[in-house]
Scaffold this motif. Structure first.
Motif, PDB file in Angstrom:
ATOM      1  N   LEU A 193       0.873  -1.134  -0.040  1.00  0.00           N
ATOM      2  CA  LEU A 193       0.069   0.001  -0.050  1.00  0.00           C
ATOM      3  C   LEU A 193       1.051   1.211   0.033  1.00  0.00           C
ATOM      4  CD1 LEU A 193      -2.935   1.196   0.531  1.00  0.00           C
ATOM      5  CD2 LEU A 193      -2.322   1.341   2.910  1.00  0.00           C
ATOM      6  N   THR A 214      11.478  -1.931   3.296  1.00  0.00           N
ATOM      7  CA  THR A 214      10.644  -0.488   3.428  1.00  0.00           C
ATOM      8  C   THR A 214      11.399   0.423   2.312  1.00  0.00           C
ATOM      9  OG1 THR A 214      10.417  -0.902   5.625  1.00  0.00           O
ATOM     10  CG2 THR A 214      10.055   1.372   4.820  1.00  0.00           C
ATOM     11  N   MET A 250       0.745   5.198   0.366  1.00  0.00           N
ATOM     12  CA  MET A 250      -0.198   6.400   0.450  1.00  0.00           C
ATOM     13  C   MET A 250       0.742   7.548   1.130  1.00  0.00           C
ATOM     14  SD  MET A 250      -3.370   5.981   0.117  1.00  0.00           S
ATOM     15  CE  MET A 250      -4.177   4.592  -0.401  1.00  0.00           C
ATOM     16  N   THR A 251       1.609   7.138   2.072  1.00  0.00           N
ATOM     17  CA  THR A 251       2.375   8.164   2.508  1.00  0.00           C
ATOM     18  C   THR A 251       3.298   8.850   1.469  1.00  0.00           C
ATOM     19  OG1 THR A 251       2.420   7.169   4.611  1.00  0.00           O
ATOM     20  CG2 THR A 251       3.922   8.715   4.446  1.00  0.00           C
ATOM     21  N   ILE A 279       3.599   5.131  15.479  1.00  0.00           N
ATOM     22  CA  ILE A 279       3.391   6.096  14.433  1.00  0.00           C
ATOM     23  C   ILE A 279       2.622   5.664  13.194  1.00  0.00           C
ATOM     24  CG2 ILE A 279       5.016   7.140  12.638  1.00  0.00           C
ATOM     25  CD1 ILE A 279       6.897   7.584  14.915  1.00  0.00           C
ATOM     26  N   GLY A 280       3.163   4.450  12.692  1.00  0.00           N
ATOM     27  CA  GLY A 280       2.149   3.761  11.583  1.00  0.00           C
ATOM     28  C   GLY A 280       0.918   3.434  12.067  1.00  0.00           C
ATOM     29  N   GLY A 311       4.682  14.062   4.009  1.00  0.00           N
ATOM     30  CA  GLY A 311       3.853  13.876   5.241  1.00  0.00           C
ATOM     31  C   GLY A 311       2.947  12.687   4.958  1.00  0.00           C
ATOM     32  N   GLY A 312       2.557  11.830   5.974  1.00  0.00           N
ATOM     33  CA  GLY A 312       1.877  10.875   5.902  1.00  0.00           C
ATOM     34  C   GLY A 312       0.589  10.958   6.969  1.00  0.00           C
ATOM     35  N   SER A 313       0.532  11.813   7.693  1.00  0.00           N
ATOM     36  CA  SER A 313      -0.404  11.919   8.781  1.00  0.00           C
ATOM     37  C   SER A 313      -1.642  12.648   7.851  1.00  0.00           C
ATOM     38  CB  SER A 313      -0.373  12.921   9.853  1.00  0.00           C
ATOM     39  OG  SER A 313       0.854  12.310  10.483  1.00  0.00           O
ATOM     40  N   MET A 355       6.739   7.363   0.400  1.00  0.00           N
ATOM     41  CA  MET A 355       7.775   7.428   1.411  1.00  0.00           C
ATOM     42  C   MET A 355       7.227   6.379   2.363  1.00  0.00           C
ATOM     43  SD  MET A 355      10.501   8.544   2.004  1.00  0.00           S
ATOM     44  CE  MET A 355      11.862   8.891   3.186  1.00  0.00           C
ATOM     45  N   PHE A 356       8.377   5.648   2.912  1.00  0.00           N
ATOM     46  CA  PHE A 356       8.146   4.744   4.188  1.00  0.00           C
ATOM     47  C   PHE A 356       7.158   3.359   3.404  1.00  0.00           C
ATOM     48  CE2 PHE A 356       7.982   8.623   6.581  1.00  0.00           C
ATOM     49  CZ  PHE A 356       9.325   9.134   6.815  1.00  0.00           C
ATOM     50  N   ILE A 382      -2.539  11.788  16.035  1.00  0.00           N
ATOM     51  CA  ILE A 382      -3.556  11.977  14.778  1.00  0.00           C
ATOM     52  C   ILE A 382      -4.764  11.108  15.579  1.00  0.00           C
ATOM     53  CG2 ILE A 382      -4.148  10.933  12.546  1.00  0.00           C
ATOM     54  CD1 ILE A 382      -2.269  13.482  13.095  1.00  0.00           C
ATOM     55  N   VAL A 411       7.684   2.454  15.578  1.00  0.00           N
ATOM     56  CA  VAL A 411       6.802   2.184  14.431  1.00  0.00           C
ATOM     57  C   VAL A 411       5.330   1.971  14.754  1.00  0.00           C
ATOM     58  CG1 VAL A 411       7.358  -0.215  13.990  1.00  0.00           C
ATOM     59  CG2 VAL A 411       6.721   1.401  12.249  1.00  0.00           C
TER      60      VAL A 411
HETATM   61  C1  LIG Z   1       8.647   1.200   9.078  1.00  0.00           C
HETATM   62  C2  LIG Z   1       7.455   2.061   8.437  1.00  0.00           C
HETATM   63  C3  LIG Z   1       6.642   1.373   7.613  1.00  0.00           C
HETATM   64  C4  LIG Z   1       5.389   2.185   7.143  1.00  0.00           C
HETATM   65  N1  LIG Z   1       4.657   1.372   6.087  1.00  0.00           N
HETATM   66  C5  LIG Z   1       3.782   2.156   5.356  1.00  0.00           C
HETATM   67  C6  LIG Z   1       3.064   1.641   4.186  1.00  0.00           C
HETATM   68  O1  LIG Z   1       3.406   0.613   3.859  1.00  0.00           O
HETATM   69  N2  LIG Z   1       2.421   2.378   3.328  1.00  0.00           N
HETATM   70  C7  LIG Z   1       2.141   3.832   3.656  1.00  0.00           C
HETATM   71  O2  LIG Z   1       1.387   4.346   3.230  1.00  0.00           O
HETATM   72  N3  LIG Z   1       2.681   4.286   4.643  1.00  0.00           N
HETATM   73  C8  LIG Z   1       3.538   3.413   5.616  1.00  0.00           C
HETATM   74  N4  LIG Z   1       4.245   4.123   6.605  1.00  0.00           N
HETATM   75  C9  LIG Z   1       4.028   5.601   6.990  1.00  0.00           C
HETATM   76  C10 LIG Z   1       3.109   5.852   8.315  1.00  0.00           C
HETATM   77  O3  LIG Z   1       1.980   5.587   7.744  1.00  0.00           O
HETATM   78  C11 LIG Z   1       3.416   7.372   8.413  1.00  0.00           C
HETATM   79  O4  LIG Z   1       4.763   7.325   8.729  1.00  0.00           O
HETATM   80  C12 LIG Z   1       2.680   8.175   9.432  1.00  0.00           C
HETATM   81  O5  LIG Z   1       1.269   8.036   8.958  1.00  0.00           O
HETATM   82  C13 LIG Z   1       2.918   9.513   9.806  1.00  0.00           C
HETATM   83  O6  LIG Z   1       3.370  10.029   8.807  1.00  0.00           O
HETATM   84  P1  LIG Z   1       4.827  10.863   8.900  1.00  0.00           P
HETATM   85  O7  LIG Z   1       5.837   9.713   9.192  1.00  0.00           O
HETATM   86  O8  LIG Z   1       4.992  11.302   7.441  1.00  0.00           O
HETATM   87  O9  LIG Z   1       4.834  11.995   9.832  1.00  0.00           O
HETATM   88  P2  LIG Z   1       3.984  13.563   9.811  1.00  0.00           P
HETATM   89  O10 LIG Z   1       2.754  13.454   9.207  1.00  0.00           O
HETATM   90  O11 LIG Z   1       5.034  14.033   9.007  1.00  0.00           O
HETATM   91  O12 LIG Z   1       3.849  13.741  11.265  1.00  0.00           O
HETATM   92  C14 LIG Z   1       5.313  13.942  12.114  1.00  0.00           C
HETATM   93  C15 LIG Z   1       4.701  13.962  13.764  1.00  0.00           C
HETATM   94  O13 LIG Z   1       3.778  15.103  14.050  1.00  0.00           O
HETATM   95  C16 LIG Z   1       2.712  14.539  14.455  1.00  0.00           C
HETATM   96  N5  LIG Z   1       1.526  15.310  13.915  1.00  0.00           N
HETATM   97  C17 LIG Z   1       1.176  15.460  12.708  1.00  0.00           C
HETATM   98  N6  LIG Z   1      -0.024  16.224  12.597  1.00  0.00           N
HETATM   99  C18 LIG Z   1      -0.150  16.655  13.785  1.00  0.00           C
HETATM  100  C19 LIG Z   1      -1.200  17.546  14.305  1.00  0.00           C
HETATM  101  N7  LIG Z   1      -2.079  18.245  13.525  1.00  0.00           N
HETATM  102  N8  LIG Z   1      -1.075  17.795  15.634  1.00  0.00           N
HETATM  103  C20 LIG Z   1      -0.138  17.223  16.199  1.00  0.00           C
HETATM  104  N9  LIG Z   1       0.625  16.533  15.915  1.00  0.00           N
HETATM  105  C21 LIG Z   1       0.780  16.220  14.621  1.00  0.00           C
HETATM  106  C22 LIG Z   1       2.651  13.104  13.810  1.00  0.00           C
HETATM  107  O14 LIG Z   1       1.785  12.342  15.031  1.00  0.00           O
HETATM  108  C23 LIG Z   1       3.960  12.727  13.956  1.00  0.00           C
HETATM  109  O15 LIG Z   1       4.566  12.430  15.375  1.00  0.00           O
HETATM  110  C24 LIG Z   1       5.131   3.301   7.383  1.00  0.00           C
HETATM  111  C25 LIG Z   1       6.077   4.079   8.279  1.00  0.00           C
HETATM  112  C26 LIG Z   1       7.203   3.539   8.995  1.00  0.00           C
HETATM  113  C27 LIG Z   1       7.795   4.213  10.148  1.00  0.00           C
END
Ligand SMILES: Cc1cc2nc3c(=O)[nH]c(=O)nc-3n(C[C@H](O)[C@H](O)[C@H](O)COP(=O)(O)OP(=O)(O)OC[C@H]3O[C@@H](n4cnc5c(N)ncnc54)[C@H](O)[C@@H]3O)c2cc1C
Length: 395
Positions: A135, A219, A137-138, A375-376, A142-144, A167-168, A382, A372
């Motif tokens: 999958l 990853t 999406m991220t 966060i994931g 940013g992924g959130s 990413m990721f 979020i 992980v």
């Molecule tokens: C090992 C690993 C595997 C993964 N596998 C997948 C995958 O298969 N497919 C996929 O699509 N994604 C995958 N991900 C991505 C994962 O879903 C994202 O890392 C996650 O959604 C957070 O996005 P980000 O890392 O870009 O953090 P960001 O969105 O940049 O956020 C950074 C930090 O800020 C916080 N934050 C964000 N917005 C706010 C807010 N409004 N208020 C307060 N705090 C906030 C977040 O909680 C986080 O702590 C994976 C991640 C990892 C580490």
């Protein structure tokens, strides 16, 4: 002998029935034979053999919950089979289960929104363990904020031209079938579509990423440079992908919570057994009140987390959608795992800090895998935000 939780003689089973117990035995057998003996080696190597997918398929692990006509097993399967699977995988898998099961976050979108033709094409090879699904999406930005994704797909005749990056992505290097969130319309959730992008599409490249945990899980960062994707690979209608993105969250959060609870329990078990054997100042460590209190505190949190996971699994299975509770549960489980990993590491002292076969390896690994999980699948922040919106907390 595996204890049959929730079964009392002469009473209806609570949550778990014979089918769940039989499935637990099956998964435990698979994990202890096919993964546990090799997991340290694979974690050091940063990957596991591809034939594990076929082996998992042979015991029915890949097809759990998918329609029979695509090679899955749906009849008689419920959420608790998924809970059992997550718990058993946690027993010794490190990063293996994240990649091995990456189809469970991607293929459900095809099953939910795809046409008959798309399901027949994309689902069976994954369930047979012949192809790997991911999958995506991220994005690097940013992924959130999933609804803010930027990867652009522009319709041109019978194709989409895709540009952007992800990413990721779990199974990012090895997957054959990528379920990708793209922007086909305006800003926000209503402009998102889902495309299946296949590995050999010209203009699609990947770069592997190094991580602190899930070491044997693949990853990667993905890049799409003028990728030509046939319109037959559009899953659901154009600009209608958001519903697919949302559709799998309940199951994903329950599965993650179950895994985290099991990791927390392993931390307790390893800490107890170490504290019984280790002597400090001439006494077993476990005789110190401060250690007993740590162990009880860990138990208190895990028991609450497990009970809540089971209750919410039952509610979802019975058609409810307790979104706020599921969001809070995920936080409950990750904070519990964090506490248990921390306290177990502390009780193990220096031994806990050793990697692989040199020490009680599982706690060290779990400690690295806390983040992980926090966060994931929706980060803690979020999840708090989502729960507060659902609970109507505003002036
Ligand atoms: C090992 C690993 C595997 C993964 N596998 C997948 C995958 O298969 N497919 C996929 O699509 N994604 C995958 N991900 C991505 C994962 O879903 C994202 O890392 C996650 O959604 C957070 O996005 P980000 O890392 O870009 O953090 P960001 O969105 O940049 O956020 C950074 C930090 O800020 C916080 N934050 C964000 N917005 C706010 C807010 N409004 N208020 C307060 N705090 C906030 C977040 O909680 C986080 O702590 C994976 C991640 C990892 C580490």
């Amino acid at each position: 002998m595996i204890p049959k939780v929730g079964v009392q003689e002469g009473k209806e089973p609570l949550f778990y029935n014979e089918s769940h117990h039989a499935w637990r035995e099956e998964v435990r057998k698979f994990v202890s034979k096919e993964i546990v003996p090799y997991v340290d080696e694979w974690e050091e190597a940063g990957e596991f053999p591809r034939d594990l997918y076929k082996k998992a398929a042979e015991v029915g692990l890949m097809g759990m919950g998918y329609d029979e006509k695509y090679g899955g097993t749906k009849e008689g399967i419920d959420i608790f089979h998924g809970i059992v699977t997550s718990e058993e995988f946690a027993q010794g898998c490190g990063g293996v289960s994240a990649s091995l099961m990456s189809h469970n976050i991607s293929i459900p979108l095809i099953q939910a929104l795809g046409t008959e033709e798309q399901k027949e094409k994309f689902i069976p090879p994954v369930i047979k363990g012949e192809k790997i699904a991911a999958l995506a999406m991220t994005e690097p930005s940013g992924g959130s904020d999933v609804a803010g994704l930027k990867t652009r797909a522009v319709r041109k005749d019978d194709h989409f031209i895709v540009n952007g990056s992800k990413m990721f992505i779990t199974s990012g290097m090895r997957a054959d079938t990528y379920v990708v969130g793209v922007r086909t319309g305006s800003e926000g959730a209503s402009g998102i579509s889902i495309l299946v992008i296949e590995k050999d599409t010209p203009g699609f490249t990947q770069t592997p990423l190094k991580k602190m945990g899930w070491l044997s899980s693949d990853t990667a960062a993905l890049y799409f440079d003028d990728c030509k994707v046939p319109i037959e690979n559009l899953i659901g209608g154009e600009n209608s992908g958001w519903i697919g993105v949302m559709s799998n969250f309940s199951q994903e959060r329950l599965g993650m919570a179950a895994g985290m609870n099991a990791y927390s329990q392993i931390c307790i078990d390893e800490a107890v057994s170490w504290a019984r054997e280790r002597k400090t100042f001439g006494n077993p460590l476990i005789n110190n009140q401060v250690i007993k209190h740590k162990l009880v505190e860990m138990n208190r949190c895990v028991r609450a987390s497990k009970a809540w996971t089971e209750l919410l699994s039952w509610r979802v299975m019975n058609g409810e959608s307790p979104i706020a509770d599921l969001a809070m549960l995920k936080v409950q489980a990750s904070k519990t795992m964090e506490l248990c990993a921390r306290e177990a590491m502390q009780i193990l002292g220096g031994a806990g800090y050793l990697r692989g076969n040199s020490g009680p390896a599982r706690v060290e690994r779990i400690y690295r895998e806390v983040r992980v999980n926090a966060i994931g699948g929706g980060s803690e922040e979020i999840m708090y935000d989502l729960a507060s919106r659902q609970l109507g907390y505003k002036a």
